[in-house]
Design a protein around this motif. Structure first.
Motif, PDB file in Angstrom:
ATOM      1  N   ARG A  47       0.870  -1.180   0.000  1.00 35.37           N
ATOM      2  CA  ARG A  47       0.000   0.000   0.000  1.00 35.37           C
ATOM      3  C   ARG A  47       0.909   1.232   0.000  1.00 35.37           C
ATOM      4  NH1 ARG A  47      -2.198  -3.848   3.161  1.00 35.37           N
ATOM      5  NH2 ARG A  47      -1.062  -3.092   4.960  1.00 35.37           N
ATOM      6  N   ILE A  48       0.865   1.964  -1.109  1.00 34.96           N
ATOM      7  CA  ILE A  48       1.773   3.094  -1.311  1.00 34.96           C
ATOM      8  C   ILE A  48       0.967   4.347  -1.623  1.00 34.96           C
ATOM      9  CG2 ILE A  48       3.675   4.004  -2.711  1.00 34.96           C
ATOM     10  CD1 ILE A  48       4.282   1.008  -3.412  1.00 34.96           C
TER      11      ILE A  48
ATOM     12  N   LYS B  67       0.832   5.465 -11.801  1.00 40.73           N
ATOM     13  CA  LYS B  67       0.507   4.508 -12.862  1.00 40.73           C
ATOM     14  C   LYS B  67       1.696   3.576 -13.118  1.00 40.73           C
ATOM     15  CE  LYS B  67      -1.891   6.754 -15.752  1.00 40.73           C
ATOM     16  NZ  LYS B  67      -2.323   7.647 -16.836  1.00 40.73           N
ATOM     17  N   ALA B  68       2.886   4.148 -13.231  1.00 33.96           N
ATOM     18  CA  ALA B  68       4.087   3.345 -13.493  1.00 33.96           C
ATOM     19  C   ALA B  68       4.403   2.425 -12.313  1.00 33.96           C
ATOM     20  CB  ALA B  68       5.276   4.256 -13.789  1.00 33.96           C
ATOM     21  N   LEU B  69       4.259   2.935 -11.112  1.00 32.92           N
ATOM     22  CA  LEU B  69       4.540   2.160  -9.902  1.00 32.92           C
ATOM     23  C   LEU B  69       3.555   1.000  -9.765  1.00 32.92           C
ATOM     24  CD1 LEU B  69       6.483   2.215  -7.506  1.00 32.92           C
ATOM     25  CD2 LEU B  69       4.898   3.777  -6.360  1.00 32.92           C
ATOM     26  N   ALA B  70       2.286   1.265  -9.998  1.00 26.09           N
ATOM     27  CA  ALA B  70       1.273   0.212  -9.914  1.00 26.09           C
ATOM     28  C   ALA B  70       1.550  -0.886 -10.945  1.00 26.09           C
ATOM     29  CB  ALA B  70      -0.115   0.803 -10.117  1.00 26.09           C
ATOM     30  N   ALA B  71       1.932  -0.490 -12.144  1.00 25.26           N
ATOM     31  CA  ALA B  71       2.230  -1.484 -13.191  1.00 25.26           C
ATOM     32  C   ALA B  71       3.469  -2.297 -12.816  1.00 25.26           C
ATOM     33  CB  ALA B  71       2.432  -0.781 -14.531  1.00 25.26           C
TER      34      ALA B  71
ATOM     35  N   PRO C 239      -3.113  -2.615  -7.605  1.00 28.52           N
ATOM     36  CA  PRO C 239      -4.232  -1.811  -8.108  1.00 28.52           C
ATOM     37  C   PRO C 239      -3.942  -0.319  -7.908  1.00 28.52           C
ATOM     38  CG  PRO C 239      -4.963  -3.322  -6.376  1.00 28.52           C
ATOM     39  CD  PRO C 239      -3.486  -3.463  -6.490  1.00 28.52           C
ATOM     40  N   LEU C 240      -4.446   0.484  -8.816  1.00 27.17           N
ATOM     41  CA  LEU C 240      -4.213   1.923  -8.804  1.00 27.17           C
ATOM     42  C   LEU C 240      -5.481   2.656  -8.395  1.00 27.17           C
ATOM     43  CD1 LEU C 240      -2.457   4.388  -9.503  1.00 27.17           C
ATOM     44  CD2 LEU C 240      -3.129   4.054 -11.894  1.00 27.17           C
TER      45      LEU C 240
ATOM     46  N   ARG D 211      -8.786  -1.665   1.297  1.00 23.35           N
ATOM     47  CA  ARG D 211      -8.397  -2.704   0.340  1.00 23.35           C
ATOM     48  C   ARG D 211      -7.021  -3.262   0.709  1.00 23.35           C
ATOM     49  NH1 ARG D 211     -10.397   0.294  -5.253  1.00 23.35           N
ATOM     50  NH2 ARG D 211     -12.591   0.444  -4.622  1.00 23.35           N
ATOM     51  N   GLU D 212      -6.786  -4.501   0.306  1.00 26.85           N
ATOM     52  CA  GLU D 212      -5.541  -5.189   0.677  1.00 26.85           C
ATOM     53  C   GLU D 212      -4.293  -4.552   0.081  1.00 26.85           C
ATOM     54  OE1 GLU D 212      -4.603  -7.679   2.853  1.00 26.85           O
ATOM     55  OE2 GLU D 212      -6.607  -7.140   3.559  1.00 26.85           O
ATOM     56  N   THR D 213      -4.394  -4.122  -1.157  1.00 29.66           N
ATOM     57  CA  THR D 213      -3.227  -3.555  -1.830  1.00 29.66           C
ATOM     58  C   THR D 213      -3.656  -2.368  -2.666  1.00 29.66           C
ATOM     59  OG1 THR D 213      -3.496  -5.033  -3.734  1.00 29.66           O
ATOM     60  CG2 THR D 213      -2.018  -5.788  -1.968  1.00 29.66           C
ATOM     61  N   TRP D 214      -2.738  -1.412  -2.846  1.00 27.52           N
ATOM     62  CA  TRP D 214      -3.004  -0.265  -3.703  1.00 27.52           C
ATOM     63  C   TRP D 214      -1.789   0.640  -3.833  1.00 27.52           C
ATOM     64  CZ3 TRP D 214      -2.216   3.407   0.008  1.00 27.52           C
ATOM     65  CH2 TRP D 214      -2.779   3.241   1.274  1.00 27.52           C
ATOM     66  N   VAL D 215      -1.826   1.413  -4.911  1.00 28.66           N
ATOM     67  CA  VAL D 215      -1.024   2.624  -5.046  1.00 28.66           C
ATOM     68  C   VAL D 215      -2.072   3.720  -5.100  1.00 28.66           C
ATOM     69  CG1 VAL D 215       0.499   3.992  -6.522  1.00 28.66           C
ATOM     70  CG2 VAL D 215       0.874   1.526  -6.291  1.00 28.66           C
TER      71      VAL D 215
END
Length: 171
Positions: free
Chosen positions: A7-8, A23-27, A32-33, A63-67
């Protein structure tokens, strides 16, 4: 062993490249972004009501994960306890203004992928005044909020070149 980045938060002034980096970090990390602007703004640039916004952010942050891209310092106490890393694009006034002006010139009339439907890019004098005053008015609010969570690491990037170097170093 280092803690995984699941989670960032990406914060900083408008025009600094928060959405592009997010966008770049999530990819790169297969996360998920979440663009907070996309959730906050309703068609026609109408903001979400202040009584609904915190609940919307709580749902997103749970949510469990995200940028997650966006400042919204009033929601830091919702997001920071779940955040593994903050990336602070700590750009100077002129670099941010250049990025914002360039964005308006290139995308005027278009809805960016990080914005809500019905919110086309436009020249907005109030936004540019806010951006000009960001170092004085908003930056201290963000840094104060970050200081309340010393357990959350912060990567401070001060230029587009620094963003590229940092992003390239992530594995």
């Amino acid at each position: 062993m280092t803690k995984p980045m699941r989670r960032i938060m990406v914060i900083g002034p408008g025009g600094a490249g928060k959405s592009t980096l997010s966008k770049a970090l999530a990819a790169k990390l297969d996360l998920p972004l979440i663009h907070l602007d996309k959730h906050y703004w309703q068609p026609g640039w109408v903001p979400m009501t202040e009584d609904h916004w915190p609940a919307a952010v709580e749902e997103l942050a749970a949510r469990e994960t995200w940028v997650m891209d966006g400042n919204f310092a009033a929601t830091f106490d919702i997001r920071m306890p779940r955040t593994d890393l903050v990336v602070f694009l700590d750009f100077g006034r002129w670099a941010s203004l250049w990025g914002a002006v360039t964005r308006v010139l290139k995308q005027s009339g278009q809805v960016r992928s990080d914005m809500a439907p019905g919110c086309p890019e436009k020249f907005d004098a109030a936004f540019f005044v806010w951006l000009w005053n960001f170092p004085r008015d908003t930056r201290p609010t963000l840094t104060d909020a970050l200081e309340r969570y010393p357990q959350v690491p912060v990567v401070r990037l001060t230029s587009r070149r620094a963003i590229q170097r940092w992003l390239a170093a992530i594995t």
